[in-house]
Design a protein around this motif. Structure first.
Motif, PDB file in Angstrom:
ATOM      1  N   ASP A 282     131.497  85.720  57.036  1.00  0.00           N
ATOM      2  CA  ASP A 282     131.289  86.339  58.179  1.00  0.00           C
ATOM      3  C   ASP A 282     130.959  87.989  57.998  1.00  0.00           C
ATOM      4  O   ASP A 282     130.535  88.462  58.882  1.00  0.00           O
ATOM      5  CB  ASP A 282     132.839  86.556  58.865  1.00  0.00           C
ATOM      6  CG  ASP A 282     133.642  85.022  58.760  1.00  0.00           C
ATOM      7  OD1 ASP A 282     132.532  84.217  58.985  1.00  0.00           O
ATOM      8  OD2 ASP A 282     134.553  85.177  58.790  1.00  0.00           O
TER       9      ASP A 282
ATOM     10  N   PHE B 291     125.034  84.181  59.627  1.00  0.00           N
ATOM     11  CA  PHE B 291     125.291  84.583  61.187  1.00  0.00           C
ATOM     12  C   PHE B 291     124.827  85.864  61.229  1.00  0.00           C
ATOM     13  O   PHE B 291     125.594  86.796  60.860  1.00  0.00           O
ATOM     14  CB  PHE B 291     126.733  84.188  61.735  1.00  0.00           C
ATOM     15  CG  PHE B 291     126.887  84.313  62.952  1.00  0.00           C
ATOM     16  CD1 PHE B 291     126.379  83.296  63.937  1.00  0.00           C
ATOM     17  CD2 PHE B 291     127.714  85.123  63.618  1.00  0.00           C
ATOM     18  CE1 PHE B 291     126.374  83.302  65.219  1.00  0.00           C
ATOM     19  CE2 PHE B 291     127.985  85.118  64.866  1.00  0.00           C
ATOM     20  CZ  PHE B 291     127.531  84.456  65.770  1.00  0.00           C
TER      21      PHE B 291
ATOM     22  N   GLY C 163     122.117  79.035  58.023  1.00  0.00           N
ATOM     23  CA  GLY C 163     123.639  78.931  58.334  1.00  0.00           C
ATOM     24  C   GLY C 163     124.060  80.126  58.270  1.00  0.00           C
ATOM     25  O   GLY C 163     125.372  80.350  58.157  1.00  0.00           O
TER      26      GLY C 163
ATOM     27  N   ILE D 170     137.301  86.247  62.282  1.00  0.00           N
ATOM     28  CA  ILE D 170     137.176  87.436  62.940  1.00  0.00           C
ATOM     29  C   ILE D 170     137.461  87.421  64.317  1.00  0.00           C
ATOM     30  O   ILE D 170     136.819  86.700  64.912  1.00  0.00           O
ATOM     31  CB  ILE D 170     135.603  88.148  62.722  1.00  0.00           C
ATOM     32  CG1 ILE D 170     135.265  88.245  61.103  1.00  0.00           C
ATOM     33  CG2 ILE D 170     135.527  89.382  63.184  1.00  0.00           C
ATOM     34  CD1 ILE D 170     134.000  88.762  60.829  1.00  0.00           C
TER      35      ILE D 170
ATOM     36  N   ASN E  39     119.989  82.066  61.597  1.00  0.00           N
ATOM     37  CA  ASN E  39     121.186  81.418  62.034  1.00  0.00           C
ATOM     38  C   ASN E  39     121.374  79.851  61.934  1.00  0.00           C
ATOM     39  O   ASN E  39     122.332  79.392  61.551  1.00  0.00           O
ATOM     40  CB  ASN E  39     121.436  81.913  63.422  1.00  0.00           C
ATOM     41  CG  ASN E  39     122.056  83.337  63.631  1.00  0.00           C
ATOM     42  OD1 ASN E  39     121.754  84.265  62.636  1.00  0.00           O
ATOM     43  ND2 ASN E  39     122.579  83.625  64.450  1.00  0.00           N
TER      44      ASN E  39
ATOM     45  N   ILE F 253     123.871  88.931  64.087  1.00  0.00           N
ATOM     46  CA  ILE F 253     124.308  89.262  65.373  1.00  0.00           C
ATOM     47  C   ILE F 253     123.515  90.731  65.581  1.00  0.00           C
ATOM     48  O   ILE F 253     124.005  91.442  66.158  1.00  0.00           O
ATOM     49  CB  ILE F 253     125.466  89.198  65.979  1.00  0.00           C
ATOM     50  CG1 ILE F 253     126.519  89.853  64.868  1.00  0.00           C
ATOM     51  CG2 ILE F 253     125.851  87.737  66.009  1.00  0.00           C
ATOM     52  CD1 ILE F 253     127.913  89.815  65.387  1.00  0.00           C
TER      53      ILE F 253
ATOM     54  N   LEU G  34     131.939  79.402  61.571  1.00  0.00           N
ATOM     55  CA  LEU G  34     130.801  79.904  62.429  1.00  0.00           C
ATOM     56  C   LEU G  34     131.191  79.556  63.841  1.00  0.00           C
ATOM     57  O   LEU G  34     131.141  80.423  64.783  1.00  0.00           O
ATOM     58  CB  LEU G  34     129.381  79.310  62.059  1.00  0.00           C
ATOM     59  CG  LEU G  34     128.389  80.240  62.495  1.00  0.00           C
ATOM     60  CD1 LEU G  34     128.454  81.606  61.801  1.00  0.00           C
ATOM     61  CD2 LEU G  34     127.310  79.518  62.021  1.00  0.00           C
TER      62      LEU G  34
ATOM     63  N   ALA H 249     127.687  88.756  59.633  1.00  0.00           N
ATOM     64  CA  ALA H 249     127.781  89.027  61.135  1.00  0.00           C
ATOM     65  C   ALA H 249     128.070  90.653  61.291  1.00  0.00           C
ATOM     66  O   ALA H 249     127.389  91.392  61.956  1.00  0.00           O
ATOM     67  CB  ALA H 249     128.701  88.281  61.707  1.00  0.00           C
TER      68      ALA H 249
END
Lengths: 330, 309
Positions: free
Chosen positions: A133, A65, A63, B35, A59, A67, B100, A136
């Protein structure tokens, strides 16, 4: 730098650390599960440091993401737990039981790391080709898939999990793991590999245009990060002596994300400080459990609105104090 | 055959709900490229708003169609307002920042709603506020009537839910493609800064997008609560994530895509769970997501957009 020098430099933190940890271990934690409350908190804090620093590799440095860190924790934890439970009564011939137990635990941890790394490769290869995204949501999905799989597998004890794990985690093991994790992150950051990761973080399209194999570097960073998450998982379950899917939910992943974000995306010392502060703060908040997650979320929102790069940003602690900075860089 | 039809009915009723929630995700992603993780929790708030309104109206003592309408509209209005507030206070200050940052904030808002609703009560009552972690019972707004055509079990709730959901989708389709606001929304989605230069009030478009999306989530929540009456503060988590999966499926930012994605997800979950692996129901969405993303990273109806430096 030639090879012997590299080996020597890598060994220095351990050579200094192990004796100190040994003394520490004697001071706060007795052998065989008689450790003090302080020792338990310290171990939990150490495990959180491993988690935060390893997640920071993905992260913060890269850079991207992710989770789903708890998913990789679960893989490492279950692998190690199965090994230690299966070999609980065994011992390596010719070595004292205590030593052989520790050797088996070491093997279990390494196996847990390997399995988590493999899983990181499996998840990372396809998903790191995606931009933005999507990673993620894929990692979150992976976290959920792992949970559903565990809850449906009899071999892994379904929702009740595996109980009766031998107590193997102690201050010494956690301390060594913390040292190794931090050393990994620091040395990675200074290497060619690390520079490529930073380039990807700053501008992925530009990095690719400069000839950086972005997917390859991202996948490798992801694999390293997952391996250490697996290590943290293995340590955690041998501390609480219970391995259930409840320890590895989406919430756990978010707790780690909060540590990374709070400490600063890309700052190793920032992650360490944030993990320690949050671990101890949560210990103090035990009486007001129900406010804990609310405070987490308020903290997260407030931090993003005021300091979007975290408290330390991408700087390390010594970057903030000019005198120290000279010493470290020289 | 009967079993097949039964799964079809169940799949359609779950699928339309996913589609309604997915529309909110896809519209917000379309205009903000964010999102909105808190969307599932807006859905949860919708269910509780409906519960409080029905308590206030005394729906459980004497249910009536008029009251059901008030509960429905009331929940939609409350959630639309909540969506606008979230946008105003959490997302707007971050609009120029890295994506982000906004994503992490969205997770923060999501957790704040989930755990905020589990706090000890501040306002006491039959159902206190916040309601706390205990599951609450959602009163039936009108009498349940079951039909059994060809041995397939259908209730009037299923029918109402399907009709209302399809009606909302058609209305949204009309708004997006036939009205001035819809044109503005598509323009902002295409390029917000240029749309602003062309005289479109970008902020207003974004606010209304949030209001619309959150309202649809509330509508979905009330439709679900009618047939599955137990509600708790964490109920938005899974439908929220699954609806997002549905939106990604259809190509995020694409309105028809979200509808088709929702239906595909609902039907596939129902059929896979019904015929093969019932206990893996919650994992199916993610397995499908990963497969679709590998095969078509932009989703089924998505367009490939070149990334600019």
């Amino acid at each position: 730098m030639d090879l012997p020098k590299i080996i020597l430099r890598s060994a220095v933190p351990l050579l200094i650390g192990i004796p100190i940890l040994w003394i520490f271990q004697g001071a706060v934690g007795g052998p065989g599960g008689t450790e003090t409350a302080m020792a338990v908190i310290l171990m939990m804090a150490g495990i959180n440091v491993i988690l935060a620093v390893s997640l920071n590799v993905v992260n913060g440095f890269t850079g991207q993401f992710s989770i789903g860190h708890a998913g990789f924790m679960a893989v490492g934890a279950y692998t190690a737990a199965k090994i230690t439970v299966a070999t609980n009564s065994l011992e390596i011939v010719g070595i004292p039981t205590a030593v052989s137990d520790q050797l088996i635990f070491l093997f279990a941890m390494v196996a847990g790391m390997a399995m988590a790394a493999l899983m990181g490769l499996l998840v990372g290869m396809p998903s790191l080709r995606l931009r933005g995204d999507y990673l993620a949501i894929v990692t979150l999905g992976f976290n959920e898939i792992i949970r559903v799989l565990i809850e449906n597998t009899e071999f892994l004890g379904q929702a009740t999990g595996i109980s009766g794990l031998p107590k193997r985690t102690n201050i010494l093991w956690v301390g060594i793991a913390v040292i190794v994790t931090i050393a990994m992150a620091k040395r990675l950051l200074g290497s060619t590999h690390g520079r490529a990761l930073l380039a990807i973080r700053e501008d992925e399209v530009a990095a690719e245009a400069m000839g950086v194999d972005t997917t390859g570097y991202k996948v490798r960073a992801f694999v390293i990060s997952s391996a250490f998450a697996g290590l943290a998982g293995a340590l955690l379950v041998h501390q609480i002596q219970l391995c259930t899917p409840r320890s590895f939910t989406f919430i756990k992943s978010i707790e780690v994300v909060v540590m990374v974000v709070l400490g600063g995306m890309g700052s190793v010392t920032g992650s360490v400080v944030a993990a320690l502060v949050l671990s101890f703060a949560l210990e103090g908040l035990r009486d007001v459990q129900q406010y804990r997650m609310v405070m987490y979320s308020v903290l997260l929102i407030a931090l993003m609105l005021t300091r979007p790069t975290g408290i330390f940003g991408t700087r390390e602690i010594w970057d903030m104090i000019p005198k120290l900075r000279k010493k470290v860089s020289s | 055959m009967t079993e097949f039809l039964q799964h079809l009915v169940n799949g359609l009723s779950v699928g339309t709900i996913y589609a309604l929630i997915a529309l909110g995700y896809t519209m917000v992603y379309g205009v903000l490229k964010l999102i909105n993780f808190a969307h599932g929790d807006v859905y949860m708030v919708g269910a509780f708003a409906g519960l409080y309104i029905s308590r206030g109206l005394g729906v459980d003592q004497e249910p009536s169609l008029a009251k059901a309408g008030v509960v429905f509209i009331g929940a939609i209005v409350i959630c639309a307002a909540l969506g606008v507030a979230i946008e105003r206070f959490a997302y707007r200050p971050l609009r120029q920042r890295a994506r982000l940052t906004a994503l992490i904030t969205a997770i923060g808002v999501s957790f704040l709603l989930e755990y905020g609703f589990q706090l000890p009560p501040v306002i006491d009552g039959e159902v206190p506020f916040p309601p706390g972690p205990t599951p609450r019972f959602f009163p039936e707004p009108f009498a349940r009537v079951d039909f059994e055509p060809f041995g397939v079990h259908i209730s009037n709730y299923d029918i109402v839910s399907l009709v209302v959901a399809v009606g909302f989708m058609l209305a949204l389709q009309y708004i997006v493609y036939r009205t001035k606001f819809g044109t503005a929304m598509r323009a902002v989605s295409f390029d917000a800064s240029v749309a602003g230069l062309m005289g479109i009030n970008v902020n207003r478009v974004i606010v209304w997008t949030f209001a619309l999306g959150s309202g649809l989530a509330a509508a979905a929540a009330i439709l679900v609560a009618g047939s599955r009456p137990s509600i708790n503060p964490l109920l938005g988590l899974l439908p929220g994530i699954k609806a997002f999966v549905a939106a990604v499926f259809g190509g995020i930012g694409n309105v028809q895509g979200a509808m088709v994605g929702g239906l595909i997800l609902g039907l596939s979950e129902e059929y896979v769970a019904g015929y093969l692996l019932s206990s893996y129901r919650d994992g199916i969405a993610f397995a499908l997501l990963i497969i679709v993303l590998l095969w078509r990273p932009e989703g089924l109806f998505g367009r490939v957009r070149a990334e600019k430096v």
